[in-house]
Design a protein around this motif. Sequence first.
Motif, PDB file in Angstrom:
ATOM      1  N   ALA A 138       0.853  -1.224   0.123  1.00 42.95           N
ATOM      2  CA  ALA A 138       0.038   0.148  -0.025  1.00 42.95           C
ATOM      3  C   ALA A 138       0.939   1.255   0.086  1.00 42.95           C
ATOM      4  CB  ALA A 138      -0.929   0.146   1.235  1.00 42.95           C
ATOM      5  N   PRO A 139       0.370   2.396  -0.801  1.00 38.70           N
ATOM      6  CA  PRO A 139       1.323   3.494  -0.691  1.00 38.70           C
ATOM      7  C   PRO A 139       0.886   4.464   0.307  1.00 38.70           C
ATOM      8  CG  PRO A 139      -0.483   3.580  -2.295  1.00 38.70           C
ATOM      9  CD  PRO A 139      -0.302   2.309  -1.678  1.00 38.70           C
ATOM     10  N   SER A 140       0.868   3.879   1.514  1.00 42.76           N
ATOM     11  CA  SER A 140       0.341   4.575   2.619  1.00 42.76           C
ATOM     12  C   SER A 140       0.811   4.065   3.956  1.00 42.76           C
ATOM     13  CB  SER A 140      -1.467   4.472   2.819  1.00 42.76           C
ATOM     14  OG  SER A 140      -1.913   5.310   3.843  1.00 42.76           O
ATOM     15  N   GLY A 141       1.475   4.822   4.823  1.00 38.65           N
ATOM     16  CA  GLY A 141       2.082   4.237   5.820  1.00 38.65           C
ATOM     17  C   GLY A 141       0.839   4.028   7.193  1.00 38.65           C
ATOM     18  N   SER A 142       0.132   5.068   6.751  1.00 38.26           N
ATOM     19  CA  SER A 142      -1.120   5.191   7.874  1.00 38.26           C
ATOM     20  C   SER A 142      -1.914   3.878   7.720  1.00 38.26           C
ATOM     21  CB  SER A 142      -2.128   6.176   7.479  1.00 38.26           C
ATOM     22  OG  SER A 142      -2.976   6.455   8.185  1.00 38.26           O
ATOM     23  N   VAL A 193       7.509  15.909  -1.224  1.00 36.62           N
ATOM     24  CA  VAL A 193       7.049  14.457  -1.393  1.00 36.62           C
ATOM     25  C   VAL A 193       6.871  13.825  -0.088  1.00 36.62           C
ATOM     26  CG1 VAL A 193       9.573  13.782  -1.562  1.00 36.62           C
ATOM     27  CG2 VAL A 193       7.578  12.266  -2.398  1.00 36.62           C
ATOM     28  N   ALA A 194       6.112  13.002   0.153  1.00 40.85           N
ATOM     29  CA  ALA A 194       5.632  12.075   1.294  1.00 40.85           C
ATOM     30  C   ALA A 194       4.898  10.888   0.796  1.00 40.85           C
ATOM     31  CB  ALA A 194       4.786  12.821   2.212  1.00 40.85           C
ATOM     32  N   GLY A 195       5.050   9.842   1.849  1.00 40.42           N
ATOM     33  CA  GLY A 195       4.186   8.585   1.624  1.00 40.42           C
ATOM     34  C   GLY A 195       2.795   8.360   1.917  1.00 40.42           C
ATOM     35  N   ASP A 196       2.237   9.367   2.423  1.00 39.24           N
ATOM     36  CA  ASP A 196       0.772   9.420   2.664  1.00 39.24           C
ATOM     37  C   ASP A 196      -0.109  10.564   1.921  1.00 39.24           C
ATOM     38  OD1 ASP A 196      -0.191   7.538   4.807  1.00 39.24           O
ATOM     39  OD2 ASP A 196       1.690   7.635   5.188  1.00 39.24           O
ATOM     40  N   ASN A 197      -0.938  10.475   1.330  1.00 38.29           N
ATOM     41  CA  ASN A 197      -1.631  11.479   0.912  1.00 38.29           C
ATOM     42  C   ASN A 197      -2.102  12.500   1.840  1.00 38.29           C
ATOM     43  OD1 ASN A 197      -1.259  11.460  -2.122  1.00 38.29           O
ATOM     44  ND2 ASN A 197      -2.290   9.622  -2.250  1.00 38.29           N
ATOM     45  N   SER A 198      -2.696  11.975   2.778  1.00 39.29           N
ATOM     46  CA  SER A 198      -3.364  12.651   4.058  1.00 39.29           C
ATOM     47  C   SER A 198      -2.387  13.850   4.329  1.00 39.29           C
ATOM     48  CB  SER A 198      -3.651  11.794   5.189  1.00 39.29           C
ATOM     49  OG  SER A 198      -2.704  11.102   5.523  1.00 39.29           O
ATOM     50  N   CYS A 199      -1.171  13.585   4.648  1.00 41.77           N
ATOM     51  CA  CYS A 199      -0.318  14.700   5.224  1.00 41.77           C
ATOM     52  C   CYS A 199       0.049  15.541   3.778  1.00 41.77           C
ATOM     53  CB  CYS A 199       1.041  14.073   5.420  1.00 41.77           C
ATOM     54  SG  CYS A 199       1.090  13.153   6.904  1.00 41.77           S
ATOM     55  N   LEU A 200       0.079  15.078   2.745  1.00 43.22           N
ATOM     56  CA  LEU A 200       0.355  15.852   1.375  1.00 43.22           C
ATOM     57  C   LEU A 200      -1.010  16.913   1.272  1.00 43.22           C
ATOM     58  CD1 LEU A 200       1.621  13.393  -0.984  1.00 43.22           C
ATOM     59  CD2 LEU A 200       2.818  15.478   0.211  1.00 43.22           C
ATOM     60  N   ALA A 201      -2.173  16.224   1.685  1.00 41.30           N
ATOM     61  CA  ALA A 201      -3.322  17.221   1.341  1.00 41.30           C
ATOM     62  C   ALA A 201      -3.150  18.249   2.550  1.00 41.30           C
ATOM     63  CB  ALA A 201      -4.577  16.386   1.700  1.00 41.30           C
TER      64      ALA A 201
END
Length: 233
Positions: free
Chosen positions: A61-65, A195-203
């Motif tokens: 999954a592309p999400s550490g969360s 860049v980051a590994g979670d879209n939530s932080c990026l949002a």
Amino acid sequence: MWPEAPKATVRLLERLGCRVEFPVEQTCCGQMLTNTGYADQAAPLVRRFADVFEGYDAIVAPSGSCVGSVREQHPMVARKAGDDALAARAENLAPRVYELSEFLVDVLGVTDVGATFPHRVTYHPTCHSLRMLRVGDRPLQLLREVRGIDLVELPGADECCGFGGTFAMKNADVSVAMGTDKAAHVVETGAEVLVAGDNSCLAHIGGILGRRRTGVRTMHLAEILASTEGDRA
């Protein structure tokens, strides 16, 4: 919500020789329910996850969360629901669930994935990947091998961006203050891309960067690693 990251994950893994399947029966891992006190309602999602993914060699999954939730919360949710058999299934499945950078570095044994990205980039390590999964510098190992990249260190990189799921809604002022500090550090680097590994932080960070018209854009780690010389980024 952000299909670019999973699409890029598939392109990247296929380029590296993996046979990738995306089972359409999958749903949310249940983290949102678990984190807001509705663990009982999350139990059916734990069961669905096991039903859908038990037959695979690896689940990426592309999400550490999300990966943190599956590995750390699923057995707990099942036990809380009084389903010991499901808890055992969740515990057996957990070691085969990987955050993207873990899978690339630890399982496939690669750091150079053949990517090209000629831009100035800074990396934000997300809280779940940093503290729960302890992915360490694996994402940085991968980014350092990207051709043409100008990778710059983010000041205060290990500080939370302030999103934290429902924390951002229940404690909006604190969340925005933390995100504003993080965005200021990003701007300080002179990076074109965060860049980051979670879209939530990026949002969260990206929203602040966008409202302040900084010109810094956000991209998921998978998107950069999937980029090749012919791509326009």
